[in-house]
Design a protein around this motif. Structure first.
Motif, mmCIF file in Angstrom:
data_model
loop_
_atom_site.group_PDB
_atom_site.id
_atom_site.type_symbol
_atom_site.label_atom_id
_atom_site.label_comp_id
_atom_site.label_asym_id
_atom_site.label_seq_id
_atom_site.Cartn_x
_atom_site.Cartn_y
_atom_site.Cartn_z
ATOM 1 N N SER A 70 0.802 -1.227 0.000
ATOM 2 C CA SER A 70 0.000 0.000 0.000
ATOM 3 C C SER A 70 0.831 1.271 0.000
ATOM 4 N N VAL A 71 1.813 1.310 0.870
ATOM 5 C CA VAL A 71 2.602 2.545 1.007
ATOM 6 C C VAL A 71 4.003 2.186 1.475
ATOM 7 N N LEU A 72 4.956 2.950 1.003
ATOM 8 C CA LEU A 72 6.332 2.835 1.487
ATOM 9 C C LEU A 72 6.625 4.092 2.296
ATOM 10 N N VAL A 73 7.141 3.932 3.499
ATOM 11 C CA VAL A 73 7.503 5.078 4.335
ATOM 12 C C VAL A 73 9.020 5.102 4.451
ATOM 13 N N THR A 74 9.628 6.191 3.998
ATOM 14 C CA THR A 74 11.094 6.218 3.986
ATOM 15 C C THR A 74 11.611 7.650 3.982
ATOM 16 N N GLY A 75 12.895 7.799 4.226
ATOM 17 C CA GLY A 75 13.525 9.114 4.222
ATOM 18 C C GLY A 75 13.926 9.526 2.816
ATOM 19 N N TYR A 76 14.067 10.841 2.622
ATOM 20 C CA TYR A 76 14.409 11.326 1.282
ATOM 21 C C TYR A 76 15.822 10.951 0.867
ATOM 22 N N ASP A 77 16.649 10.540 1.827
ATOM 23 C CA ASP A 77 18.051 10.250 1.511
ATOM 24 C C ASP A 77 18.248 8.923 0.785
ATOM 25 N N ILE A 78 17.197 8.073 0.700
ATOM 26 C CA ILE A 78 17.402 6.802 -0.017
ATOM 27 C C ILE A 78 16.435 6.634 -1.191
ATOM 28 N N ILE A 79 15.986 7.758 -1.743
ATOM 29 C CA ILE A 79 15.169 7.680 -2.958
ATOM 30 C C ILE A 79 15.961 6.984 -4.061
ATOM 31 N N PHE A 80 17.263 7.316 -4.190
ATOM 32 C CA PHE A 80 18.101 6.710 -5.231
ATOM 33 C C PHE A 80 18.476 5.276 -4.858
#
Length: 884
Positions: free
Chosen positions: A481-491
């Motif tokens: 449904s959703v992934l919750v994560t920090g912006y530092d590991i988008i890549f």
């Protein structure tokens, strides 16, 4: 009716572990496939087995737990799937460090024994962070816990590698890669962190063969010049057009190298002429491919100059840099040196400056995989929250380079490539072939390298659900449904999961990506070991409880934005826990005193209708905010409702009825109190699971055994009463105005005062029926209602609200003579203090010789006394006007 009341004070240390054990024992976290209900699934961003819970983990998992608990209460089959990552580089570093303490290296042990030790270490330390997540209250389905190197995930990794290889999307070749001389492994572009550093730009003259001319290049890394194989200029640069095609002599090495033309050269940077070192610069490597230039590697895997470096062989790269600059200077070929700030790549794990080198590695072709992944986001199949992070995603994906996936390590997924030692054939298979596919030899050897950790993490949303098998879990819960994560590991992770899901499942891996920021210290600095400003979440929990920490992390939090951590906020949120606890204890105590288990509704008075209506509006607002992932806004509305409207207003408004002699009125108040308490606990539960569960366990006739499996509140439109809200707001506005007057005049609660309300006929009944509230909440000795101002004392203190004019006789509020006497004394004291501080500050010796901090302190005192004096003089003036 439960005989046991809530303890007098709330002690999280006596509650939280017990409550969590109860949830675990009753299996409330476990998700069962049910095709008649809608699934809601989150796979946890797997923490490294080397890690310990830090504030980033605490924030990330708090946000996930809020969403999971909320959806569970809404009736979804919720799976929050836990697991950990093997973290190749970080874990191997830990094992190597431990071996060093024994005087051993990994080569002393050999691969098999090293891996045995690594698994032993994983069993001993790898579960720490999962135990710490339990302390936070994370409602993960521990029965489904996964590890990136467990049997199932490992099989998925091999399957993906083989499929991509046979499809032509994985290849092996000599290419320029990022190399960490400390970790001794290749890194992908995403694993290199660029930091601005102070460096130098060296201007070096390269003589032109058979000429008195020279061409000058500028470089930040003189040590790499030993591997130069050309000098490049822009084809349209008039300064150098006559030199194109000629030969330069490489200083020190005295090697002839061509002068070539290439549009890659920036005419405005440095001298407009660029040294080309294909083996140690990715851009130069591309130039070399275009022009058929050779590669000369001069730095080895340890960051030491190799045999191609001539006299500098065996020297550290930075030592060689200094020595080469000195030799160039002595040869008269170093024109000048300039100071320069530039970005330098560092290993994301150990911080060592990365060395670009040519190496034979395994790569994934990214263009064919990136295109459908870009399309999925552009078409809205996957939504980033907030949307602005889509630009970062697109920028990286649209400019993506092939992904180097091989790592020179032993801990990890060994690459399933097998080499024939007799004919050199390469075979990529799910298991070792019995014989060579070309020559039939059985003399086969598996590739020594392991895969990049992110290769297995990219498969996480489906490998954890049983892929490549068609399991029930996979069919039911995928896509998640959703992934919750920090912006530092988008890549690092998000992008790779998207293209992996589309490639291997034919479907997106998740519908939403909720991006959060990082938790900074109170000064806005990133928490780090080097700064020593990190805060251990477990210590916060130990002192204040998990709920206070969770509330601190989510309050004021907005998607994508960093937040600051303040201890004062944790303390304030601990106080909120106490406020809620005391309110619940008061209600339960009254239920027990009255012997009522299930109070009947009865006739509701204005405050009852008002609080029930306000509660229903909060249900709607909080639910809407959660749907939009506005968790910080949702909890702030709840906080304000509970603290301000329910505890500070309604409970006090209910007390006259509770303490009356009318049994029906008492029961009606208890009905409203218990209805709003139980329902509000549900709204608060996803944010503060422990205290809400503990109070729930003491509620008589509760809906079910645990609040976490109770139903999420729904808006009852019939209970929304706009008229009651307007009427109660009018009464509350008047009470607030009276309180403000009393506060400004510093009237203590013990001194009651007559209140005169001038209202029109439309509002007369409302205020008349509310006199008890003015007596209790505005400390009124008497409430008089009038239609006009006739007979009101001229010196009465007044205030105006939207629905009423308020007057209070001055003599009821203040003993004028005593107050004037007090103010004159305060004025005299302030005059003395001001004279003292002004004397100090006008003393030149003090101002010039005293420490600056001491002088500044005296200036602050002066400002403070002047402010206090202004207030006293204003009060004296007001009293004088009242006495007239």
């Amino acid at each position: 009716m439960s005989e046991k009341l809530l303890d007098k004070t709330y002690d999280p240390s006596q509650v939280e572990d017990r409550i969590y054990r109860m949830w675990m024992e009753k299996g409330y976290f476990r998700a069962e496939v049910d095709w008649n209900r809608e699934p809601f699934c989150i796979v946890i961003p797997p923490p490294n087995i080397t890690g310990e819970l830090h504030m980033g983990h605490a924030l990330n998992n708090t946000l996930q737990d809020i969403l999971v608990r909320w959806r569970r209460m809404q009736g979804y089959v919720t799976l929050w799937l836990p697991g950990t990552d093997h973290a190749s580089i970080a874990t191997e570093v830990k094992i190597v460090e431990k071996l060093a303490e024994e005087g051993l290296t990994k080569n002393d042990l050999g691969r098999e024994e090293f891996l045995r030790r690594a698994w032993q270490w994983k069993e001993q330390y790898g579960g720490r962070i999962t135990q710490q997540l339990k302390k936070l209250g994370s409602s993960l389905d521990w029965s489904r816990e996964r590890f990136t190197m467990d049997e199932g995930c490992s099989r998925a990794v091999v399957e993906v590698f083989v499929r991509l290889y046979k499809k032509g999307l994985i290849y092996r070749g000599d290419r320029i890669i990022n190399w960490c001389p400390d970790c001794r492994t290749a890194l992908s572009d995403a694993e290199v962190e660029h930091e601005e550093e102070q460096g130098n730009l060296w201007y070096i003259r390269y003589p032109i063969k058979d000429s008195d001319e020279s061409i000058m290049v500028a470089t930040t890394r003189p040590e790499t010049m030993l591997g130069d194989t050309a000098v490049a200029v822009h084809p349209e640069d008039e300064r150098y057009r006559h030199l194109i095609g000629k030969t330069a002599i490489l200083p020190i090495m005295n090697r002839e190298i061509p002068i070539i033309a290439d549009e890659y050269v920036e005419r405005e940077f440095g001298t407009g002429a660029v040294k080309i070192t294909p083996a140690h610069d990715p851009n130069d490597f591309e130039v070399a491919l275009r022009h058929g230039l050779p590669w000369v590697c001069v730095i080895d895997e340890k960051g030491v100059m190799n045999h191609n470096a001539g006299k500098y062989q065996g020297m550290d790269r930075y030592e060689a840099r200094k020595a080469i600059a000195e030799e160039l200077k002595s040869l008269g070929l170093l024109e000048k040196t300039e100071s320069l700030k530039h970005n330098v790549g560092h290993c994301y794990r150990c911080g060592t400056v990365v060395e670009p080198i040519i190496s034979k590695q395994w790569f994934v072709k990214m263009k064919p995989l990136a295109e459908p992944a870009i399309k999925a986001v552009k078409e809205g199949k996957i939504k980033f929250v907030p949307e602005r992070f889509e630009k970062i995603y697109f920028n990286w994906m649209e400019n993506i380079k092939d992904w180097c996936i091989s790592r020179q390590l032993w801990w990890g997924h060994r690459i399933p490539a097998y080499y024939c030692q007799d004919c050199g054939e390469t075979m990529v298979e799910r298991s070792m072939p019995e014989r060579c596919s070309r020559c039939g030899s059985t003399n086969l050897k598996q590739d020594e390298d392991v895969l990049d950790t992110w290769f297995s993490s990219a498969l996480w949303p489906f490998s954890t659900l049983g892929w490549p098998d068609e399991t029930e879990d996979l069919k039911y819960f995928y896509p998640t449904s959703v992934l919750v994560t920090g912006y530092d590991i988008i890549f690092f992770w998000v992008a790779r999961m998207i293209f992996s899901g589309l490639e291997h499942m034919g479907e997106i891996p998740f519908r939403y990506v909720l991006i959060h920021g990082i938790v900074r210290d109170s000064e806005g600095r990133k928490m780090s070991k080097s700064l020593g400003n990190g805060i251990d979440p477990l210590k916060v929990i130990e002192k204040y409880g998990a709920d206070a920490l969770r509330l601190t992390l989510v309050t004021g939090n907005s998607p994508g934005n960093d937040m600051r951590f303040y201890w004062e906020r944790v303390e304030a949120n601990r106080n909120f826990c106490n406020k809620l606890w005391n309110a619940a204890r008061f209600i339960l105590m009254n239920m027990q005193n009255f012997g009522i288990d299930k109070p009947r509704k009865g006739k509701l008075e204005l405050p009852d209708r008002w609080i029930i209506s306000r509660y229903n509006r909060v249900v709607k607002e909080v639910t809407d905010n959660l749907e939009k992932f506005e968790l910080g806004i949702a909890v702030q509305k709840l906080y304000d409702f509970i603290w301000d409207e329910f505890c500070d207003w309604y409970i006090e408004l209910a007390k006259p009825g509770l303490y009356s002699q009318d049994p029906e009125l008492k029961e009606s108040k208890l009905y409203t109190l218990t209805y709003v308490l139980a329902s509000t606990l549900k709204l608060l539960h996803p944010f503060m699971p422990f205290i809400t569960e503990e109070i729930w366990q003491h509620l008589p006739n509760r809906e079910c055994d645990s609040i976490m499996i109770s139903s999420w509140p729904k808006v009852n439109e019939e209970e929304i009463d706009a008229e009651a809200e307007e009427q109660m707001d009018a009464v509350m506005d008047a009470i607030r105005s009276i309180r403000n007057i009393r506060a400004e005049m510093e009237v203590p609660p013990s001194r009651k005062a007559k209140v005169i309300l001038v209202v029109n006929d439309d509002w007369m009944d409302i205020f008349e029926n509310s006199t008890a509230y003015f007596e209790r909440l505005a400390w009124a000795s008497e409430v008089v209602l009038k239609r006009d101002k006739e007979g009101i004392p001229s010196n009465a203190v007044s205030a105006v609200t939207d629905k009423a004019q308020i007057f209070m006789p001055l003599e009821d509020l203040v003993d004028l003579e005593k107050e004037m006497e007090r103010l004159l004394k305060e004025k005299a004291n302030l005059e003395k203090e001001l004279a003292r501080v002004e004397g100090k500050l006008s003393n030149r010796n003090f101002v010039e010789k005293a420490p600056p901090a001491v002088v500044e302190e005296e200036r602050k005192k002066k400002a403070k006394y002047e402010d206090m004096m202004a207030k006293v003089l204003s009060r004296i003036e007001a009293l004088n006007s009242m006495r007239k």
